[in-house]
Motif scaffolding. Structure first.
Motif, short mmCIF file in Angstrom:
data_model
loop_
_atom_site.label_atom_id
_atom_site.label_comp_id
_atom_site.label_asym_id
_atom_site.label_seq_id
_atom_site.Cartn_x
_atom_site.Cartn_y
_atom_site.Cartn_z
N THR A 94 91.06 41.68 58.71
CA THR A 94 91.91 42.78 59.17
C THR A 94 91.17 43.77 60.06
N ASN A 95 89.85 43.57 60.23
CA ASN A 95 89.08 44.50 61.04
C ASN A 95 87.93 43.74 61.71
N THR A 147 96.63 42.24 61.74
CA THR A 147 96.84 43.66 61.48
C THR A 147 96.85 43.98 59.99
N ALA A 148 97.34 43.07 59.16
CA ALA A 148 97.39 43.34 57.72
C ALA A 148 97.65 42.04 56.96
#
Length: 157
Positions: free
Chosen positions: A106-107, A137-138
């Motif tokens: 997610t990052n 994104t999630a």
């Protein structure tokens, strides 16, 4: 429009002899085409012959009670690999049998930490599985920072 049906016979001729082919021997081959760079942490191609493929659902950083292991990324990665190892062991496999990983992060800023933990878990392997990492994104739960699914290959039963 008229449908045409055809009957299929088990043997097309009574004179036909059955040819029995031996099942191919279990083999996994890892390769990197000469025209591409040689990555150290994964393989470009993994070929499986004569075995069973195991498709492992994406694992997230929770324990057996479905409680979040930690909010810290490095610990989440460790928990996911622990879960993968548990699932693989339950069917008589291990990380040495993994031929493909799909990693969802997610990052992107955590990619370096992810690679460090992954490489430590696969350090004992002579060859590395094919791998794809995707930044999303999630995940289904906002506190999950990654999810990993794998495909493993083991000998036929």
């Amino acid at each position: 429009m008229k449908r045409r049906t055809t009957a299929r016979r088990a043997h097309s001729s009574s004179r036909q002899t059955a040819v029995r082919q031996a099942a191919p021997q279990f083999r996994v081959r890892y390769s990197c085409p000469a025209e591409l760079y040689d990555p150290k942490s994964y393989s470009h191609v993994v070929e499986v012959e004569g075995g069973r493929l195991l498709f492992v659902s994406g694992q997230v950083p929770v324990n057996a009670q479905r409680q979040l292991a930690s909010r810290e990324f490095r610990e989440q990665v460790g928990r996911v690999y622990d879960n993968l190892e548990t699932v693989l062991k339950s069917v008589g496999a291990g990380f040495q049998n993994v031929v493909k990983t799909t990693n969802f992060l997610t990052n992107i800023s955590q990619a370096k930490v992810f690679r460090e933990v992954r490489d430590a878990r696969f350090a004992h392997l002579k060859t590395r599985p094919a791998s794809t990492t995707i930044v999303i994104t999630a995940l289904v739960e906002p506190e999950f920072l990654l999810e990993i699914e794998v495909i493993a290959a083991v000998p036929a039963r």
